[in-house]
Design a protein around this motif. Structure first.
Motif, PDB file in Angstrom:
ATOM      1  N   ALA A 130     -23.954  18.387 107.586  1.00  0.00           N
ATOM      2  CA  ALA A 130     -24.728  17.692 108.617  1.00  0.00           C
ATOM      3  C   ALA A 130     -24.162  17.979 110.006  1.00  0.00           C
ATOM      4  O   ALA A 130     -24.927  18.201 110.963  1.00  0.00           O
ATOM      5  N   MET A 131     -22.855  17.988 110.148  1.00  0.00           N
ATOM      6  CA  MET A 131     -22.257  18.277 111.454  1.00  0.00           C
ATOM      7  C   MET A 131     -22.515  19.727 111.863  1.00  0.00           C
ATOM      8  O   MET A 131     -22.783  20.016 113.033  1.00  0.00           O
ATOM      9  N   LEU A 132     -22.432  20.653 110.919  1.00  0.00           N
ATOM     10  CA  LEU A 132     -22.716  22.057 111.241  1.00  0.00           C
ATOM     11  C   LEU A 132     -24.176  22.243 111.652  1.00  0.00           C
ATOM     12  O   LEU A 132     -24.482  23.069 112.521  1.00  0.00           O
ATOM     13  N   ALA A 133     -25.064  21.481 111.035  1.00  0.00           N
ATOM     14  CA  ALA A 133     -26.473  21.574 111.409  1.00  0.00           C
ATOM     15  C   ALA A 133     -26.701  21.076 112.834  1.00  0.00           C
ATOM     16  O   ALA A 133     -27.594  21.568 113.536  1.00  0.00           O
ATOM     17  N   GLU A 134     -25.906  20.102 113.293  1.00  0.00           N
ATOM     18  CA  GLU A 134     -25.998  19.646 114.678  1.00  0.00           C
ATOM     19  C   GLU A 134     -25.432  20.687 115.642  1.00  0.00           C
ATOM     20  O   GLU A 134     -25.969  20.895 116.733  1.00  0.00           O
ATOM     21  N   ILE A 135     -24.340  21.322 115.219  1.00  0.00           N
ATOM     22  CA  ILE A 135     -23.631  22.241 116.110  1.00  0.00           C
ATOM     23  C   ILE A 135     -24.361  23.574 116.228  1.00  0.00           C
ATOM     24  O   ILE A 135     -24.488  24.142 117.316  1.00  0.00           O
ATOM     25  N   LEU A 136     -24.850  24.091 115.095  1.00  0.00           N
ATOM     26  CA  LEU A 136     -25.558  25.384 115.107  1.00  0.00           C
ATOM     27  C   LEU A 136     -26.793  25.264 114.217  1.00  0.00           C
ATOM     28  O   LEU A 136     -26.802  25.719 113.060  1.00  0.00           O
ATOM     29  N   PRO A 137     -27.853  24.644 114.730  1.00  0.00           N
ATOM     30  CA  PRO A 137     -29.047  24.421 113.906  1.00  0.00           C
ATOM     31  C   PRO A 137     -29.709  25.731 113.490  1.00  0.00           C
ATOM     32  O   PRO A 137     -29.681  26.726 114.217  1.00  0.00           O
ATOM     33  N   GLY A 138     -30.279  25.709 112.283  1.00  0.00           N
ATOM     34  CA  GLY A 138     -30.977  26.883 111.773  1.00  0.00           C
ATOM     35  C   GLY A 138     -30.089  27.912 111.120  1.00  0.00           C
ATOM     36  O   GLY A 138     -30.587  28.889 110.551  1.00  0.00           O
ATOM     37  N   GLN A 139     -28.768  27.717 111.182  1.00  0.00           N
ATOM     38  CA  GLN A 139     -27.836  28.682 110.584  1.00  0.00           C
ATOM     39  C   GLN A 139     -27.401  28.177 109.206  1.00  0.00           C
ATOM     40  O   GLN A 139     -26.987  27.030 109.064  1.00  0.00           O
ATOM     41  N   ASP A 140     -27.481  29.033 108.214  1.00  0.00           N
ATOM     42  CA  ASP A 140     -27.100  28.654 106.851  1.00  0.00           C
ATOM     43  C   ASP A 140     -25.629  29.000 106.619  1.00  0.00           C
ATOM     44  O   ASP A 140     -25.218  30.152 106.810  1.00  0.00           O
ATOM     45  N   PHE A 141     -24.847  27.986 106.202  1.00  0.00           N
ATOM     46  CA  PHE A 141     -23.427  28.184 105.896  1.00  0.00           C
ATOM     47  C   PHE A 141     -23.220  28.043 104.394  1.00  0.00           C
ATOM     48  O   PHE A 141     -23.781  27.147 103.752  1.00  0.00           O
ATOM     49  N   THR A 142     -22.420  28.929 103.839  1.00  0.00           N
ATOM     50  CA  THR A 142     -22.124  28.905 102.404  1.00  0.00           C
ATOM     51  C   THR A 142     -20.620  28.716 102.194  1.00  0.00           C
ATOM     52  O   THR A 142     -19.820  28.828 103.120  1.00  0.00           O
ATOM     53  N   GLY A 143     -20.256  28.473 100.945  1.00  0.00           N
ATOM     54  CA  GLY A 143     -18.841  28.353 100.582  1.00  0.00           C
ATOM     55  C   GLY A 143     -18.202  27.048 100.988  1.00  0.00           C
ATOM     56  O   GLY A 143     -16.964  26.960 101.065  1.00  0.00           O
ATOM     57  N   ILE A 144     -18.992  26.008 101.243  1.00  0.00           N
ATOM     58  CA  ILE A 144     -18.449  24.714 101.659  1.00  0.00           C
ATOM     59  C   ILE A 144     -18.109  23.892 100.418  1.00  0.00           C
ATOM     60  O   ILE A 144     -18.983  23.644  99.573  1.00  0.00           O
ATOM     61  N   HIS A 145     -16.867  23.475 100.304  1.00  0.00           N
ATOM     62  CA  HIS A 145     -16.417  22.669  99.168  1.00  0.00           C
ATOM     63  C   HIS A 145     -15.502  21.556  99.678  1.00  0.00           C
ATOM     64  O   HIS A 145     -14.822  21.713 100.693  1.00  0.00           O
ATOM     65  N   ASP A 146     -15.463  20.455  98.939  1.00  0.00           N
ATOM     66  CA  ASP A 146     -14.565  19.364  99.289  1.00  0.00           C
ATOM     67  C   ASP A 146     -13.117  19.839  99.246  1.00  0.00           C
ATOM     68  O   ASP A 146     -12.720  20.595  98.347  1.00  0.00           O
ATOM     69  N   ALA A 147     -12.330  19.391 100.213  1.00  0.00           N
ATOM     70  CA  ALA A 147     -10.910  19.755 100.247  1.00  0.00           C
ATOM     71  C   ALA A 147     -10.161  18.992  99.159  1.00  0.00           C
ATOM     72  O   ALA A 147     -10.364  17.788  98.978  1.00  0.00           O
ATOM     73  N   PRO A 148      -9.276  19.658  98.389  1.00  0.00           N
ATOM     74  CA  PRO A 148      -8.560  18.977  97.303  1.00  0.00           C
ATOM     75  C   PRO A 148      -7.471  18.028  97.788  1.00  0.00           C
ATOM     76  O   PRO A 148      -7.084  17.111  97.073  1.00  0.00           O
ATOM     77  N   ALA A 149      -6.944  18.245  98.998  1.00  0.00           N
ATOM     78  CA  ALA A 149      -5.870  17.401  99.527  1.00  0.00           C
ATOM     79  C   ALA A 149      -5.754  17.666 101.019  1.00  0.00           C
ATOM     80  O   ALA A 149      -6.360  18.594 101.555  1.00  0.00           O
ATOM     81  N   LEU A 150      -4.960  16.840 101.704  1.00  0.00           N
ATOM     82  CA  LEU A 150      -4.778  17.013 103.141  1.00  0.00           C
ATOM     83  C   LEU A 150      -3.939  18.242 103.454  1.00  0.00           C
ATOM     84  O   LEU A 150      -4.171  18.933 104.447  1.00  0.00           O
ATOM     85  N   PHE A 151      -2.939  18.532 102.593  1.00  0.00           N
ATOM     86  CA  PHE A 151      -2.124  19.738 102.726  1.00  0.00           C
ATOM     87  C   PHE A 151      -2.159  20.467 101.382  1.00  0.00           C
ATOM     88  O   PHE A 151      -2.075  19.824 100.317  1.00  0.00           O
ATOM     89  N   PRO A 157     -26.102  35.979 110.745  1.00  0.00           N
ATOM     90  CA  PRO A 157     -26.296  35.199 111.973  1.00  0.00           C
ATOM     91  C   PRO A 157     -27.747  35.273 112.454  1.00  0.00           C
ATOM     92  O   PRO A 157     -28.393  36.314 112.375  1.00  0.00           O
ATOM     93  N   THR A 158     -28.236  34.146 112.954  1.00  0.00           N
ATOM     94  CA  THR A 158     -29.607  34.102 113.476  1.00  0.00           C
ATOM     95  C   THR A 158     -29.669  34.465 114.947  1.00  0.00           C
ATOM     96  O   THR A 158     -30.761  34.706 115.472  1.00  0.00           O
ATOM     97  N   LEU A 159     -28.509  34.494 115.631  1.00  0.00           N
ATOM     98  CA  LEU A 159     -28.464  34.794 117.056  1.00  0.00           C
ATOM     99  C   LEU A 159     -27.373  35.810 117.348  1.00  0.00           C
ATOM    100  O   LEU A 159     -26.389  35.908 116.590  1.00  0.00           O
ATOM    101  N   PRO A 160     -27.466  36.552 118.457  1.00  0.00           N
ATOM    102  CA  PRO A 160     -26.362  37.435 118.856  1.00  0.00           C
ATOM    103  C   PRO A 160     -25.097  36.614 119.139  1.00  0.00           C
ATOM    104  O   PRO A 160     -25.180  35.419 119.433  1.00  0.00           O
ATOM    105  N   PRO A 161     -23.920  37.237 119.056  1.00  0.00           N
ATOM    106  CA  PRO A 161     -22.656  36.489 119.220  1.00  0.00           C
ATOM    107  C   PRO A 161     -22.576  35.682 120.508  1.00  0.00           C
ATOM    108  O   PRO A 161     -22.174  34.513 120.480  1.00  0.00           O
ATOM    109  N   GLN A 162     -22.925  36.271 121.650  1.00  0.00           N
ATOM    110  CA  GLN A 162     -22.799  35.552 122.919  1.00  0.00           C
ATOM    111  C   GLN A 162     -23.717  34.344 122.965  1.00  0.00           C
ATOM    112  O   GLN A 162     -23.310  33.256 123.408  1.00  0.00           O
ATOM    113  N   GLU A 163     -24.931  34.483 122.482  1.00  0.00           N
ATOM    114  CA  GLU A 163     -25.846  33.346 122.459  1.00  0.00           C
ATOM    115  C   GLU A 163     -25.362  32.266 121.483  1.00  0.00           C
ATOM    116  O   GLU A 163     -25.516  31.071 121.735  1.00  0.00           O
TER     117      GLU A 163
END
Length: 359
Positions: free
Chosen positions: A106-127, A162-168
């Motif tokens: 949800a936060m990534l969708a706010e920051i860069l809408p329309g971009q699909d991110f993969t490989g997101i998994h819950d962190a097993p521990a703080l360290f 990426p849906t946009l060029p790097p600078q954009e």
């Protein structure tokens, strides 16, 4: 003026043991007052340093030694900072759990809408070490060269199309971060080298770092010239919790006090005809070398690394001490210190034996 000078001298004399002050305090104070220039209201810097130095020598049971204070200071300082580092690790346990997968998306969708991110998994521990929580199975990695892999965990994802060029992309991410209440830090643009320097760079990537509350966001955006399958990577970590600072301060003070008391006890025990005097000195040298050497190596390296990183939080304190990268040396030094204290507890050879009547 004389009363004021005497009071200030008496405060400096607190550096001496109480028994010494009772037996010779007045005599020493009288000598200091007699030697003071007329009209003086306070000790000179040299007098203060000498009184403290000789007082510490007396506390450590070696009033005639020229180096015991130096050894004591080295021991107390390094023990204090190591204790503070352990305490800060305990302080990190007060940090909130990392965002879950759904919250990160949800936060990534706010920051860069329309971009699909993969490989997101819950962190097993703080360290983690090699992506897994610390356990006994990690002991070999920690002790034999891979301790640097023990690092703060986060929740991250990558974008392969990426849906946009790097600078954009960079400009849109900065705009959206500010619009949603994030504090955005200065951009870092780095060259990527595909060979050993010096050589021509193979492209660039831009790092965006922002913070909102106790959450730190980082995104790396790679230029099209970089041969990488995931041109965008982004993730979230926790900022240093406030409890780390009082924990570190308290732990450092307690560690330094305990180290001073133990050093003084061992110093007084081994003064004179002690059977293990030479061995205890050797073990102290070994301990200080294996504690100080990684620290002196790590501090300048971490300082350079921190300057190059757009990170709003300081690296964990133990990394500034070369830990756990050099944890094997740390444990060897701890073993050396414990052995030295055990040998210092041996009976001294200059004590008078008990008489038959006393028995």
């Amino acid at each position: 003026m004389t009363d004021k000078l005497a009071r200030r001298y008496r405060r400096l004399l607190l550096a001496y043991p109480r028994a010494y002050r009772r037996s010779r305090g007045d005599e020493l104070l009288g000598a200091l007052l007699d030697a003071a220039a007329p009209g003086r209201t306070g000790p000179t810097v040299r007098e203060a340093a000498n009184l403290i130095r000789h007082g510490l020598r007396a506390h450590l049971g070696r009033p005639a030694s020229r180096t015991v204070v130096v050894w004591a200071v080295l021991t107390v300082v390094i023990s204090g900072v190591f204790s503070a580092a352990f305490a800060t690790r305990a302080g990190w346990e007060t940090a909130r759990p990392l965002p879950r997968t759904a919250q990160a998306r949800a936060m990534l969708a706010e920051i860069l809408p329309g971009q699909d991110f993969t490989g997101i998994h819950d962190a097993p521990a703080l360290f983690v070490i090699y992506g897994q929580p610390l356990s006994w199975n990690s002991a070999r990695d920690l002790l034999f060269g891979d301790g640097g892999e023990y690092d703060q965990s986060g929740i991250a994802g990558v974008a392969s199309a990426p849906t946009l060029p790097p600078q954009e992309t960079v400009e849109l991410v900065q705009h959206n971060l500010r619009a949603h209440g994030w504090t955005v830090y200065s951009l870092k643009v780095r060259d990527i080298y595909t060979c050993t320097e010096p050589c021509d760079p193979g492209g660039q990537y831009t790092t965006i770092v922002a913070q909102r509350g106790d959450t730190v966001f980082r995104m790396d955006v790679y230029s099209p010239q970089v041969p990488i399958s995931t041109p965008i990577s982004a993730g979230f970590v926790r900022a240093t919790p406030f409890a780390v600072y009082p924990f570190g301060l308290t732990g450092g003070i307690l560690g330094a006090v305990v180290a001073f008391l133990l050093f003084g006890w061992a110093s007084r025990r081994t003064e004179g005809r002690h059977p293990a005097r030479g061995v205890v000195k050797l073990l102290l040298s070994v301990t200080l070398f294996f504690w100080w050497a990684p620290t002196l190596y790590a501090v300048p390296w971490m300082a350079r690394h921190y300057q190059d990183e757009p990170n709003p939080s300081w690296p964990p304190m133990w990394e500034w001490l070369g830990q756990p990268t050099f944890s094997l040396l740390f444990l060897i030094a701890c073993g050396s210190a414990l052995l030295g204290l055990a040998l210092a507890a041996l009976p001294r050879g200059d004590r008078e034996p008990l008489s038959t009547a006393a028995v």
